[in-house]
Write a protein that holds these residues in place. Sequence first.
Motif, short mmCIF file in Angstrom:
data_model
loop_
_atom_site.label_atom_id
_atom_site.label_comp_id
_atom_site.label_asym_id
_atom_site.label_seq_id
_atom_site.Cartn_x
_atom_site.Cartn_y
_atom_site.Cartn_z
N GLN A 59 0.81 -1.21 0.00
CA GLN A 59 0.00 0.00 0.00
C GLN A 59 0.86 1.27 0.00
OE1 GLN A 59 -3.45 -0.02 -0.15
NE2 GLN A 59 -3.15 -2.19 -0.53
N GLY A 60 2.18 1.10 -0.15
CA GLY A 60 3.05 2.26 -0.30
C GLY A 60 3.64 2.82 0.98
N PHE A 61 3.53 2.08 2.09
CA PHE A 61 4.07 2.58 3.35
C PHE A 61 5.53 2.17 3.51
CE2 PHE A 61 -0.48 2.43 4.09
CZ PHE A 61 -0.72 3.64 4.73
N GLU A 62 6.39 3.12 3.80
CA GLU A 62 7.81 2.85 4.01
C GLU A 62 8.04 2.37 5.44
OE1 GLU A 62 9.94 2.85 1.63
OE2 GLU A 62 8.57 3.66 0.12
N PHE A 63 9.28 1.94 5.72
CA PHE A 63 9.61 1.29 6.99
C PHE A 63 9.32 2.17 8.20
CE2 PHE A 63 12.91 -0.28 10.09
CZ PHE A 63 12.21 -1.42 10.44
N ASP A 64 9.68 3.45 8.13
CA ASP A 64 9.44 4.34 9.28
C ASP A 64 7.95 4.47 9.57
OD1 ASP A 64 12.13 4.75 9.59
OD2 ASP A 64 12.17 6.65 8.49
N GLU A 65 7.15 4.52 8.51
CA GLU A 65 5.70 4.62 8.68
C GLU A 65 5.13 3.30 9.21
OE1 GLU A 65 2.15 7.06 8.23
OE2 GLU A 65 4.31 7.40 8.38
N GLN A 66 5.71 2.19 8.78
CA GLN A 66 5.27 0.90 9.29
C GLN A 66 5.49 0.80 10.80
OE1 GLN A 66 7.49 -2.01 7.04
NE2 GLN A 66 6.89 -1.10 5.09
N ARG A 67 6.62 1.29 11.26
CA ARG A 67 6.91 1.27 12.70
C ARG A 67 5.94 2.17 13.46
NH1 ARG A 67 12.89 3.07 12.85
NH2 ARG A 67 12.47 3.18 15.09
N ARG A 68 5.61 3.31 12.88
CA ARG A 68 4.65 4.22 13.54
C ARG A 68 3.29 3.52 13.69
NH1 ARG A 68 0.38 6.90 12.35
NH2 ARG A 68 0.51 6.41 10.14
N ILE A 69 2.85 2.84 12.65
CA ILE A 69 1.58 2.13 12.69
C ILE A 69 1.61 1.03 13.76
CG2 ILE A 69 0.07 0.57 11.39
CD1 ILE A 69 0.93 2.21 8.86
N ALA A 70 2.71 0.27 13.79
CA ALA A 70 2.84 -0.83 14.75
C ALA A 70 2.81 -0.32 16.19
CB ALA A 70 4.13 -1.60 14.48
N LYS A 71 3.44 0.82 16.44
CA LYS A 71 3.48 1.36 17.79
C LYS A 71 2.10 1.79 18.28
CE LYS A 71 8.27 2.97 17.66
NZ LYS A 71 9.18 4.14 17.60
N ARG A 72 1.20 2.06 17.35
CA ARG A 72 -0.16 2.42 17.74
C ARG A 72 -1.00 1.20 18.11
NH1 ARG A 72 -2.46 5.61 12.79
NH2 ARG A 72 -4.32 5.61 14.12
N LEU A 73 -0.48 -0.01 17.80
CA LEU A 73 -1.24 -1.24 18.00
C LEU A 73 -0.41 -2.26 18.78
CD1 LEU A 73 -2.28 -1.45 14.23
CD2 LEU A 73 -3.70 -0.55 16.08
N PRO A 74 0.06 -1.92 19.97
CA PRO A 74 1.03 -2.78 20.66
C PRO A 74 0.53 -4.17 20.98
CG PRO A 74 0.19 -1.08 22.14
CD PRO A 74 -0.28 -0.72 20.77
N PHE A 75 -0.71 -4.31 21.44
CA PHE A 75 -1.21 -5.63 21.84
C PHE A 75 -1.42 -6.53 20.63
CE2 PHE A 75 -2.66 -2.84 25.34
CZ PHE A 75 -1.96 -3.45 26.37
N GLY A 76 -2.05 -6.00 19.60
CA GLY A 76 -2.28 -6.80 18.40
C GLY A 76 -0.99 -7.17 17.71
N VAL A 77 -0.07 -6.23 17.60
CA VAL A 77 1.17 -6.45 16.86
C VAL A 77 2.09 -7.40 17.63
CG1 VAL A 77 3.31 -5.33 16.09
CG2 VAL A 77 1.09 -4.30 15.56
N VAL A 78 2.34 -7.12 18.91
CA VAL A 78 3.24 -7.98 19.68
C VAL A 78 2.61 -9.36 19.89
CG1 VAL A 78 4.43 -8.26 21.89
CG2 VAL A 78 4.35 -6.02 20.79
N GLY A 79 1.29 -9.41 20.04
CA GLY A 79 0.63 -10.70 20.15
C GLY A 79 0.81 -11.53 18.89
N PHE A 80 0.66 -10.90 17.75
CA PHE A 80 0.87 -11.57 16.47
C PHE A 80 2.31 -12.08 16.37
CE2 PHE A 80 1.95 -11.73 11.97
CZ PHE A 80 0.82 -12.31 11.39
N GLY A 81 3.26 -11.19 16.69
CA GLY A 81 4.67 -11.57 16.62
C GLY A 81 5.03 -12.65 17.62
N GLY A 82 4.41 -12.62 18.79
CA GLY A 82 4.68 -13.64 19.80
C GLY A 82 4.23 -15.02 19.33
N LEU A 83 3.07 -15.10 18.70
CA LEU A 83 2.59 -16.38 18.19
C LEU A 83 3.46 -16.87 17.04
CD1 LEU A 83 -1.27 -15.74 18.27
CD2 LEU A 83 0.05 -17.27 19.75
N VAL A 84 3.92 -15.95 16.20
CA VAL A 84 4.85 -16.33 15.12
C VAL A 84 6.14 -16.89 15.72
CG1 VAL A 84 6.30 -15.43 13.26
CG2 VAL A 84 3.91 -14.72 13.42
N THR A 85 6.66 -16.20 16.74
CA THR A 85 7.89 -16.67 17.40
C THR A 85 7.70 -18.07 17.98
OG1 THR A 85 8.46 -14.38 17.99
CG2 THR A 85 9.57 -16.13 19.21
N LEU A 86 6.58 -18.29 18.64
CA LEU A 86 6.29 -19.60 19.20
C LEU A 86 6.20 -20.65 18.10
CD1 LEU A 86 5.55 -21.32 21.68
CD2 LEU A 86 3.16 -20.67 21.30
#
Length: 252
Positions: A186-213
Amino acid sequence: MNTEKLNNLHFSAACLLRGLRLLARPGLRHLVWIPLLINLVLYGIALAGGIHYFSVFMNWLVPAWLDFLRWLLWPIFGLSFLLIMYFTFTVLANLIGAPFYGRLAESTIVLMKGRPEPVSEGSFSKALISGSLSEAKRLMYFLARAIPLLILFLIPGLNLIAPLLWLAFSAWFLALEYMAYPLEAQGFEFDEQRRIAKRLPFGVVGFGGLVTLGLTVPVLNVLIPPAAVIGATLYFLEGQSGNQPDIGLAKR
């Protein structure tokens, strides 16, 4: 963007599970088999290396005078070793498979929206270069934070909390890694991706935690990377507000 929905662990977990089920879906599976082959080879090497070097790793970290604590430290450092091994090989696998994952995210968006697939304006070689450059940028972000964390494993006392810090970092970075593909579509660069992720800590870290597991489970770890790309695409696609034409994220 429906922030409440996207910041929900249950929703992000459901998207990852749906990503696993969609791996064999017509329209996606032709983009999955090459990354699966890459993952199979690299994770096989990681497993063989882990079995061979684990005892060496433990002897190096736990000095003889702490042998009486080995039974307690073994599961802590064992999990750490497993995470480091698979995490490192995951980063390498993603660097190689980045062009395929980018197209997989684009095809998932097309499939879920029910529109005919548009004619690609760029060649595969262009996608290869673009995907590899984006992956290299994420690799630099990873190294700048992973190296100090790895140093903590060498410092007595601090190495007891190093596994927890590594686990948290793994969850965060892997979420950024796999969510990058639908956001880049959708045209979002890395810095913007990080900004979006920081607004969604529970959903993002939860997703990443399950991937890690999932990456620590043999066989499943081969399927997790492409499933995470599809799941991350569903996560943003279905977390949009009804009146937005893209995946629900407006640039600032």
